[in-house]
Design an enzyme around this catalytic site. Structure first.
Site, mmCIF file in Angstrom:
data_model
loop_
_atom_site.group_PDB
_atom_site.id
_atom_site.type_symbol
_atom_site.label_atom_id
_atom_site.label_comp_id
_atom_site.label_asym_id
_atom_site.label_seq_id
_atom_site.Cartn_x
_atom_site.Cartn_y
_atom_site.Cartn_z
ATOM 1 C CE1 TYR A 70 30.335 6.152 27.820
ATOM 2 C CE2 TYR A 70 31.872 4.351 28.194
ATOM 3 C CZ TYR A 70 30.798 5.104 28.606
ATOM 4 O OH TYR A 70 30.187 4.807 29.769
ATOM 5 C CG HIS A 122 33.810 8.100 28.272
ATOM 6 N ND1 HIS A 122 34.960 7.378 28.162
ATOM 7 C CD2 HIS A 122 33.138 7.587 29.316
ATOM 8 C CE1 HIS A 122 34.973 6.436 29.098
ATOM 9 N NE2 HIS A 122 33.893 6.537 29.820
HETATM 10 C C1 CS2 Z 1 31.315 5.674 32.317
HETATM 11 C C2 CS2 Z 1 31.949 4.465 32.883
HETATM 12 O O1 CS2 Z 1 29.396 5.050 33.502
HETATM 13 C C3 CS2 Z 1 30.058 5.986 33.080
HETATM 14 O O2 CS2 Z 1 29.724 7.159 33.219
HETATM 15 O O3 CS2 Z 1 32.072 6.780 32.162
HETATM 16 O O4 CS2 Z 1 31.210 3.434 32.449
HETATM 17 C C4 CS2 Z 1 33.389 4.244 32.570
HETATM 18 O O5 CS2 Z 1 33.594 4.119 31.215
HETATM 19 C C5 CS2 Z 1 33.865 2.994 33.270
HETATM 20 O O6 CS2 Z 1 33.614 3.069 34.616
HETATM 21 C C6 CS2 Z 1 35.326 2.705 33.071
HETATM 22 O O7 CS2 Z 1 35.635 1.603 33.836
HETATM 23 MG MG MG Z 2 31.088 8.555 32.608
#
Ligand code: CS2
Ligand code: MG
Length: 408
Positions: free
Chosen positions: A160, A217
């Site tokens: 992620y 995440h």
């Molecule tokens: C993430 C988000 O920015 C963040 O903190 O957790 O980018 C998330 O993955 C997205 O909003 C999902 O759409």
């Molecule tokens: Mg986030």
């Protein structure tokens, strides 16, 4: 005063923004946002099929009554789609109200509690050295705070928050090749072994003043999260985000017993009922709702006030998929909120985005400065909007190495 019409626009530069425009019989109009990553057509339909027909003829100044009408009137309350559709209407009505008052919106909330709002950028790298370069890039840009995410040696697939290239506005979340999500492989053990050391190296490299944030995440079990938070304590992170799945409001008990690392949670929450226990039991230090996903200004400020009573600060969600209208509404809440903490910041600044959403908001030295124009201080160019349309996209899903479906 009456609402005479409302229109929904779907699309934007590399994004599927859901933009609402409410028109009135006095020529004043308001803008709202109902963008929810990967489900945009549903909030657009909720607005078009259910909310707009009920708005026509109503007095736009009755923001509270209209909010209650939609929230209680839905009978089946809450949830990401309904609360996001309500939010678009609510943000647009507050825009109209502030324009009628001839004031920037933050004045209606209680005025400014600070000049600029601290923001953080997303530093990312396919490996640790690449991440170090990305952090250096944002520090040079004047950012005081950066979120750090990087690829891990031997991890079966991308993790992620890892994107190619440098600079702002890189898309590393939404895959616009259709609604069938890509599958990523996640290995908790590899992460637990690699990331604490990587965070310690970043602290060594950039010194004590840089505010370092990291987003787990939702990937760890409560016991793993407690072990991880203990291991990274010496790094003095500004916050550790979503260490555990957010829907389990008891998951942080063990972590809080073993670590004082500041915890930020809330981007997947849609109402005060999703986080009241976390806040009242002071299990978190930052509440991360997004005004667009938490019922708009009317409901979000109730969450901010509850958080303030428990010394929990705001850290509003502002991911790459968030609309400039969402960011503008949050900018006004951030200017007012007595318990403001920090704002995630990634959207504004692309020429296409500025052409579609002209505004006088600006960023300087890592602080966001809200416009003093009446209303939200952001506009919407319908001619520009005609250039964009919806393109089906999806977020990845994650599986463990044995194939078990896991939290993305
Ligand atoms: C993430 C988000 O920015 C963040 O903190 O957790 O980018 C998330 O993955 C997205 O909003 C999902 O759409
Ligand atoms: Mg986030």
């Amino acid at each position: 005063m009456k609402i005479t019409d409302a229109k929904v626009f779907l699309g934007g530069p590399g994004k599927n923004y859901v933009t609402l425009k409410i028109m009135t019989d006095q020529g004043v109009y308001g803008l709202g946002d109902a963008t929810i990553n990967g489900r945009e057509t549903l909030t657009a339909a909720y607005l078009t099929d259910y909310l707009i027909p009920n708005l026509i003829g109503k007095d736009p100044r009755n923001t509270e009554d209209i909010w209650q009408f939609f929230y209680r009137g839905a009978y089946f309350r809450r949830g990401p789609l309904a609360m996001t559709a309500f939010a678009a209407v609510d943000i647009a009505l507050w825009d109209i109200k502030a324009k009628l008052a001839g004031m920037p919106l933050y004045q209606l909330l209680g005025g400014k509690s600070r000049e600029g709002a601290l923001v953080y950028a997303h530093a990312t790298g396919s490996d640790l050295e690449d991440l170090m370069d990305s952090i250096a890039y944002y520090v040079e840009q004047g950012y005081k705070a950066v979120r750090v995410q990087c690829g891990m040696p031997g991890m079966p697939s991308a993790s992620y928050g890892v994107a190619e290239g440098k600079g702002q506005n890189r898309n590393y979340i939404t895959d616009f090749s259709g609604i069938i999500p890509k599958e990523e492989i996640w290995d908790t053990d590899r992460y637990m072994r690699f990331m604490p050391g990587a965070l310690a190296e970043i602290r060594d490299r950039f010194g004590p003043d840089l505010k370092i944030l990291h987003d787990v995440h939702h990937r760890l079990l409560p016991r793993e999260a407690a072990e991880f938070a203990k291991a990274v304590e010496p790094v003095r992170l500004y916050w550790l985000e979503d260490p555990t799945p957010a829907d389990d409001q008891d998951a942080l008990k063990l972590l809080r017993q073993h670590s004082t690392v500041p915890i930020a949670i809330g981007e997947v929450f849609n109402s005060i009922w999703d986080c009241n226990k976390l806040i009242e039991n002071e299990m978190i230090d930052f509440i991360r709702v997004a005004v667009t996903h938490a019922g708009g200004i009317t409901h979000t400020r109730r969450i901010v006030d509850l958080a303030g009573m428990h010394n929990v600060r705001t850290g509003f969600h502002g991911a790459p998929s968030h609309s400039p209208i969402c960011m503008a509404a949050q900018a006004h809440l951030n200017a007012w909120a007595p318990n403001f903490g920090i704002q995630e910041y990634l959207v504004l600044g692309t020429p296409e985005c500025d052409a579609l959403f002209p505004s006088e908001h600006f960023l300087r030295d890592g602080f966001f400065h809200v416009s003093d124009a009446p209303g939200l201080g952001v506009d919407f160019d319908e001619t520009e909007a005609a250039r964009y349309s919806y393109s089906p996209g999806s977020l990845p899903v994650a599986r463990l190495t044995d194939g078990t479906l896991w939290n993305y």
